[in-house]
Design a protein around this motif. Structure first.
Motif, PDB file in Angstrom:
ATOM      1  N   ILE A   5       0.954  -1.220   0.035  1.00 20.83           N
ATOM      2  CA  ILE A   5       0.086  -0.014   0.055  1.00 20.83           C
ATOM      3  C   ILE A   5       0.991   1.278   0.136  1.00 20.83           C
ATOM      4  CG2 ILE A   5      -1.943  -1.102   1.138  1.00 20.83           C
ATOM      5  CD1 ILE A   5      -1.163   0.044   3.675  1.00 20.83           C
ATOM      6  N   ARG A   6       0.369   2.265  -0.317  1.00 21.11           N
ATOM      7  CA  ARG A   6       0.992   3.621  -0.666  1.00 21.11           C
ATOM      8  C   ARG A   6       0.982   4.395   0.919  1.00 21.11           C
ATOM      9  NH1 ARG A   6       2.084   5.663  -6.065  1.00 21.11           N
ATOM     10  NH2 ARG A   6       1.902   3.750  -7.299  1.00 21.11           N
ATOM     11  N   VAL A   7       1.752   5.381   0.851  1.00 18.00           N
ATOM     12  CA  VAL A   7       1.985   6.064   2.130  1.00 18.00           C
ATOM     13  C   VAL A   7       0.608   6.593   2.998  1.00 18.00           C
ATOM     14  CG1 VAL A   7       2.863   8.156   3.240  1.00 18.00           C
ATOM     15  CG2 VAL A   7       4.132   7.070   1.396  1.00 18.00           C
ATOM     16  N   LYS A   8      -0.457   7.187   2.161  1.00 17.15           N
ATOM     17  CA  LYS A   8      -1.464   7.641   2.801  1.00 17.15           C
ATOM     18  C   LYS A   8      -2.237   6.489   3.484  1.00 17.15           C
ATOM     19  CE  LYS A   8      -5.571  10.531   1.990  1.00 17.15           C
ATOM     20  NZ  LYS A   8      -6.033  11.261   1.191  1.00 17.15           N
ATOM     21  N   GLU A   9      -2.318   5.292   2.554  1.00 14.70           N
ATOM     22  CA  GLU A   9      -3.162   4.306   3.320  1.00 14.70           C
ATOM     23  C   GLU A   9      -2.400   3.558   4.480  1.00 14.70           C
ATOM     24  OE1 GLU A   9      -5.251   0.139   1.433  1.00 14.70           O
ATOM     25  OE2 GLU A   9      -4.338   1.535   0.367  1.00 14.70           O
ATOM     26  N   ALA A  10      -1.055   3.470   4.327  1.00 17.67           N
ATOM     27  CA  ALA A  10      -0.210   2.919   5.290  1.00 17.67           C
ATOM     28  C   ALA A  10      -0.233   3.576   6.600  1.00 17.67           C
ATOM     29  CB  ALA A  10       1.272   3.049   4.983  1.00 17.67           C
ATOM     30  N   ALA A  11      -0.411   4.961   6.521  1.00 11.88           N
ATOM     31  CA  ALA A  11      -0.380   5.824   7.910  1.00 11.88           C
ATOM     32  C   ALA A  11      -1.705   5.687   8.368  1.00 11.88           C
ATOM     33  CB  ALA A  11      -0.326   7.344   7.334  1.00 11.88           C
ATOM     34  N   HIS A  12      -2.966   5.344   7.515  1.00 15.61           N
ATOM     35  CA  HIS A  12      -4.245   5.144   8.278  1.00 15.61           C
ATOM     36  C   HIS A  12      -4.087   3.823   8.879  1.00 15.61           C
ATOM     37  CE1 HIS A  12      -8.221   4.071   8.397  1.00 15.61           C
ATOM     38  NE2 HIS A  12      -8.648   5.329   8.234  1.00 15.61           N
ATOM     39  N   TYR A  13      -3.567   2.775   8.193  1.00 14.10           N
ATOM     40  CA  TYR A  13      -3.586   1.370   8.381  1.00 14.10           C
ATOM     41  C   TYR A  13      -2.819   1.238   9.848  1.00 14.10           C
ATOM     42  CZ  TYR A  13      -2.466  -3.639   7.968  1.00 14.10           C
ATOM     43  OH  TYR A  13      -2.373  -4.936   8.215  1.00 14.10           O
ATOM     44  N   TYR A  34       9.444   0.207   0.726  1.00 11.42           N
ATOM     45  CA  TYR A  34      10.176   0.118  -0.568  1.00 11.42           C
ATOM     46  C   TYR A  34       9.998   1.216  -1.469  1.00 11.42           C
ATOM     47  CZ  TYR A  34       9.694  -4.752   1.099  1.00 11.42           C
ATOM     48  OH  TYR A  34       9.829  -5.771   1.810  1.00 11.42           O
ATOM     49  N   LYS A  35      11.176   1.638  -2.173  1.00  6.78           N
ATOM     50  CA  LYS A  35      11.066   2.906  -3.117  1.00  6.78           C
ATOM     51  C   LYS A  35      11.066   2.202  -4.428  1.00  6.78           C
ATOM     52  CE  LYS A  35      11.963   7.061  -3.346  1.00  6.78           C
ATOM     53  NZ  LYS A  35      10.973   8.047  -3.725  1.00  6.78           N
ATOM     54  N   LEU A  36       9.837   2.320  -5.176  1.00 12.18           N
ATOM     55  CA  LEU A  36       9.712   1.670  -6.446  1.00 12.18           C
ATOM     56  C   LEU A  36       9.737   3.315  -7.620  1.00 12.18           C
ATOM     57  CD1 LEU A  36       7.147  -1.026  -5.636  1.00 12.18           C
ATOM     58  CD2 LEU A  36       9.555  -1.259  -5.787  1.00 12.18           C
ATOM     59  N   GLY A  37      10.643   3.307  -8.081  1.00 11.10           N
ATOM     60  CA  GLY A  37      10.575   4.620  -8.891  1.00 11.10           C
ATOM     61  C   GLY A  37      10.471   5.612  -7.916  1.00 11.10           C
ATOM     62  N   ARG A  38       9.482   6.509  -8.002  1.00 12.50           N
ATOM     63  CA  ARG A  38       9.177   7.617  -7.350  1.00 12.50           C
ATOM     64  C   ARG A  38       8.268   7.170  -6.053  1.00 12.50           C
ATOM     65  NH1 ARG A  38       8.369  12.975 -10.581  1.00 12.50           N
ATOM     66  NH2 ARG A  38       8.170  13.843  -8.534  1.00 12.50           N
ATOM     67  N   ALA A  39       7.809   6.153  -6.230  1.00 15.84           N
ATOM     68  CA  ALA A  39       6.548   5.683  -5.242  1.00 15.84           C
ATOM     69  C   ALA A  39       7.365   4.880  -4.010  1.00 15.84           C
ATOM     70  CB  ALA A  39       5.585   4.783  -5.997  1.00 15.84           C
ATOM     71  N   VAL A  40       6.670   5.349  -2.974  1.00 16.74           N
ATOM     72  CA  VAL A  40       6.985   4.749  -1.575  1.00 16.74           C
ATOM     73  C   VAL A  40       5.930   3.626  -1.134  1.00 16.74           C
ATOM     74  CG1 VAL A  40       7.322   5.134   0.779  1.00 16.74           C
ATOM     75  CG2 VAL A  40       8.266   6.674  -1.031  1.00 16.74           C
ATOM     76  N   VAL A  41       6.262   2.580  -0.983  1.00 19.29           N
ATOM     77  CA  VAL A  41       5.138   1.344  -0.750  1.00 19.29           C
ATOM     78  C   VAL A  41       5.581   0.663   0.421  1.00 19.29           C
ATOM     79  CG1 VAL A  41       4.082  -0.857  -1.691  1.00 19.29           C
ATOM     80  CG2 VAL A  41       4.978   1.322  -3.258  1.00 19.29           C
ATOM     81  N   TYR A  42       4.873   0.361   1.178  1.00 17.99           N
ATOM     82  CA  TYR A  42       4.900  -0.272   2.432  1.00 17.99           C
ATOM     83  C   TYR A  42       3.973  -1.771   2.303  1.00 17.99           C
ATOM     84  CZ  TYR A  42       6.106   3.935   4.775  1.00 17.99           C
ATOM     85  OH  TYR A  42       6.726   4.986   5.010  1.00 17.99           O
ATOM     86  N   ASP A  43       4.764  -2.798   2.882  1.00 13.64           N
ATOM     87  CA  ASP A  43       4.077  -4.087   2.993  1.00 13.64           C
ATOM     88  C   ASP A  43       3.189  -4.120   4.342  1.00 13.64           C
ATOM     89  OD1 ASP A  43       3.756  -6.783   3.556  1.00 13.64           O
ATOM     90  OD2 ASP A  43       5.322  -7.379   2.351  1.00 13.64           O
ATOM     91  N   THR A  44       1.935  -4.539   4.455  1.00 20.51           N
ATOM     92  CA  THR A  44       1.126  -4.619   5.525  1.00 20.51           C
ATOM     93  C   THR A  44       1.780  -5.570   6.418  1.00 20.51           C
ATOM     94  OG1 THR A  44      -0.256  -6.261   4.439  1.00 20.51           O
ATOM     95  CG2 THR A  44      -0.943  -4.035   4.393  1.00 20.51           C
TER      96      THR A  44
END
Length: 73
Positions: A5-13, A34-44
């Motif tokens: 999930i992306r940052v905003k959803e991860a923060a809410h999670y 994880y940094k995927l290009g410009r995107a920051v992604v978190y694993d739940t």
């Protein structure tokens, strides 16, 4: 169930503001990401593990000068 999930959803999670999660990522101490290009992604699963590491049963810790034993003396 594991998902990314992306940052905003991860923060809410995990119950934090997006700003707080951004600061933790920048200064350290936050969950693995994880940094995927410009995107920051978190694993739940990483978010769950990070949150579980912070579980406490009391507000006082043993290193605090105001610990229960010090207050009783």
């Amino acid at each position: 169930m594991k998902r990314n999930i992306r940052v905003k959803e991860a923060a809410h999670y995990i119950g934090l503001s997006k700003s707080t999660l951004d600061k933790l990522r920048h200064f350290g101490g936050g969950p693995r990401y994880y940094k995927l290009g410009r995107a920051v992604v978190y694993d739940t699963e990483d978010l769950d593990a990070w949150k579980a590491e912070r579980a406490r049963t009391e507000t006082w810790n043993g290193a605090n000068d105001n610990s229960r034993a010090a207050r009783a003396a």
